[in-house]
Structures are given as C-alpha cells and as structure tokens.
Design an enzyme around this catalytic site. Structure first.
Site, short mmCIF file in Angstrom:
data_model
loop_
_atom_site.label_atom_id
_atom_site.label_comp_id
_atom_site.label_asym_id
_atom_site.label_seq_id
_atom_site.Cartn_x
_atom_site.Cartn_y
_atom_site.Cartn_z
N CYS A 84 0.81 -1.22 0.00
CA CYS A 84 0.00 0.00 0.00
C CYS A 84 0.85 1.28 0.00
CB CYS A 84 -0.96 0.00 1.19
SG CYS A 84 -0.22 -0.59 2.71
N HIS A 110 -3.06 6.08 4.65
CA HIS A 110 -1.63 6.30 4.93
C HIS A 110 -1.20 7.68 4.42
CE1 HIS A 110 -1.42 2.21 6.03
NE2 HIS A 110 -0.69 1.70 5.06
#
Ligand code: A2P
Length: 338
Positions: free
Chosen positions: A126, A234
């Site tokens: 990710c 994130h």
C-alpha cells in the site's frame, strides 16, 4: 466470469467486494473464501448474501480470477494451486512481489508488462502504490535521483485485529494486542518485522518495490515507516531529488495531469491532504509541495491515500479490469453481469 475473493472477511477483502460491485466488474459467480473458521458464514456483495467457502472448494470451482488478500503464507501455499487449475491470481500479499518471474503491477504505470502467461500477478504494498502513482510522471520528466520517505500509516494496513486493538484501547476495554505497544495516543516506528540491516520489512518494501515498478534498479531510496493511531489512510512525507532542474509550477502541473492523482495544495487556505478525507476514495492526494531549499533539484511533498482502496483493493481490481479488457484471462465468454 467466476471470481474468487480469498480473504473476503478481512479488512482488504471486504473493500475488494465493495470495489468489485461499485465498478460493476463482470461477475457471473462470486466465490468468497476465508479461513476454515469462517466457512459457512455470510458476506454481502452487491446487495446479496454469499456463503464463505473453503479454499479447496474454491479451487475445485476453477474461477477465472482469484484475488487474494489473506496473508503471505496463504498466498505462497494456495496461489500456485489456483494457477494450476487455470485461474489468474492477483495477490495482495508480499509473497510474490520480488520474485523475478512475477510482475508487480500498478496499472497506471506498468500494466502493459502483463501477458497471458502471467498467472500470479503481485499487487504492490500500500505505501509503495501511493508513492509511485504520485511520482511516476515526475520520474519520467526529471528522473528521480534519490528519495527519502517517512510514512504515517493507518492501523487498517495491519488488518482487522489492529483496528480492534485501537478501538479497545480507545474504549478502555481489555483486548488482544497485535502491536508490541499501545497504539492509541502513540506512534510506533515499527511496521512489519525488523530485518538484519536494522530497517523494517515495510521500509525495504518501499525501496525494492519502487525500483521494480519504475524499472530503475539503481534508484537511491531510504525510508522510515511509522504506525499511527489513524483509520482513514496512509500519509507519506517524501523528499525527492531529481537529476534535472525544474520549475515548481511545472511540477504542480505535471502532478495535476497525472492519472489517479488529485493535487490539494493551497496553504494560504489551509488546504492539504489528510487521511481523514482520503478514506473511501480511490485517488492519491498530493499537497505541501515546496522546493527543498537545502538541496539542489529537490522537492518536499505530502502524499495521502486510503491504503485499503488504491493501496490494495482498487489497484487489484484495476489489474483485473486490465486483464479482461486486453483478453488476458483464460475464459470463453463473459456471460452475465451483476
Ligand atoms: P478469517 O476471517 O476466517 O480469519 P485481515 O488482514 O483483516 O486480518 O484479514 C485476513 C483475511 O485472510 C481474513 O478474511 C481471513 O479469514 C483470511 N485468512 C486467514 N488465513 C487464511 C487461510 N489459511 N485460508 C483462507 N483465508 C485465510
């Protein structure tokens, strides 16, 4: 088209089902798979309930595509078994990413590398996906020389047990911990396991995967990955040096015109990306763009994305879409759509 979603009860698996439904992926039969303890339970997909089946039953039904998000050891063991019955596996774990025979794909960047013999395709980490999506066009224009990355990673990246740990701690309820320390009111400079070189595996994924996706094995990259008590997505502080000179205005224009990127950069109006509003969205958001006044040809930027969407599920579904569109799937016809 028969599609198996392996890890359908997990954080990424559930988002995978949502993304498949939202994007109206052509599915004639959905086969949700999870561990033995979940077999017989239900998951919902496109308004209907589906029963979780075992890995063995899923392999026996020979899906055209199997999208895995059930951890590295599950992928190592079962992805080849799906491939052996003709399925194309898109794997979200780190199991196959650095295998020189497997492609590591971010569709906006390198889907053209895929061919019909690619039966196990790796979805990058990710943190890597949002980084390379943001930087791809700048790399093509100015050639990256070195990157220094600090991540601020959501607990959703660790899975549902980590989200539970955060909510137990916030509610003052005793519960299992997946992190070595409390995560609420804290940040932990430790994502994934420590390696012999003193870096964590997450930090080295950013190094190795970015080099592989860009096809630039010499790229200088260093990273520090930090887990923070956030659920939305994130964030990354990225310092990038280029070989060529640039104007900041051109950098901003290139980013504005990069597929999958949304620039949110108006400091005077306090506009910059945050995990809070990236949640549930597919874009990679970029802001805090500024020249690094301490080094030549260098910028600082702030990159945010929902790690469960573009960082995992959306990227995997985009790979599947590319395979279908380019006739790279082992199937006669796409008979029915949801
Ligand atoms: P289960 O819910 O039955 O444990 P997360 O990353 O959010 O923790 O989710 C992991 C996913 O991987 C879950 O769907 C989990 O199923 C699934 N899983 C874990 N181990 C296996 C296994 N051996 N076979 C199939 N699925 C597995």
């Amino acid at each position: 088209m028969k599609i198996a979603v392996v890890g359908a009860t997990g954080m990424v698996g559930r988002v995978m089902l949502d993304v498949l439904a939202e994007r109206k992926f052509p599915i004639s039969e959905l086969i949700p798979v999870a561990s033995q303890r979940s077999v017989g339970n239900k998951v919902s997909f496109a308004g209907n309930e589906y029963t979780i089946v075992s890995m063995e039953d899923a392999i026996a039904s020979k899906p055209e595509i199997a999208i895995f998000s059930a951890g590295g050891s599950t992928s190592l063991e079962y992805a080849p078994k799906f491939a052996a019955v003709g399925s194309t596996v898109i794997d979200n774990s780190s199991a196959w990413r650095m295998d020189p025979d497997k492609k590591l794909i971010v569709p906006e960047i390198n889907a053209h590398e895929l061919g019909e013999n690619d039966k196990i395709i790796a979805n990058p980490n990710c943190s890597t996906i949002q980084l390379v999506v943001a930087l791809n066009n700048l790399h093509k224009t100015y050639q990256i020389n070195r990157m220094v990355i600090s991540t601020y990673q959501s607990v959703t990246g660790t899975g549902k047990a980590a989200v539970n740990q955060l909510s137990f701690e916030r509610s003052n309820i005793p519960g299992d911990k997946v992190y070595p320390y409390q995560i609420d009111l804290n940040c932990i400079p430790h994502c994934d396991i420590f390696l012999d070189n003193g870096y964590t595996k997450e930090e080295m994924k950013l190094v190795h995967e970015s080099r592989k996706i860009f096809g630039s094995p010499e790229l200088a990259i260093t990273a520090t990955a930090v887990r923070i008590p956030v659920i939305g997505g994130h964030s990354e502080s990225v310092n990038v040096s280029f070989h060529s000179e640039f104007e900041m205005e051109d950098v901003k224009n290139i980013l504005t015109n990069t597929d999958g990127v949304i620039v949110m950069d108006s400091p005077e109006r306090e506009i910059y990306p945050m995990p809070f509003h990236s949640q549930g969205k597919d874009a990679v958001f970029v802001g805090r763009l500024r020249r690094d006044e301490s080094a030549p040809n260098t910028i600082n930027m702030w990159v945010v994305s929902d790690n469960l969407r573009k960082g995992a599920a959306t990227n995997a579904v985009q790979i599947a879409e590319y395979l279908v569109k380019n006739d790279l799937i082992n199937t006669e016809v796409v008979s029915q759509t949801v």
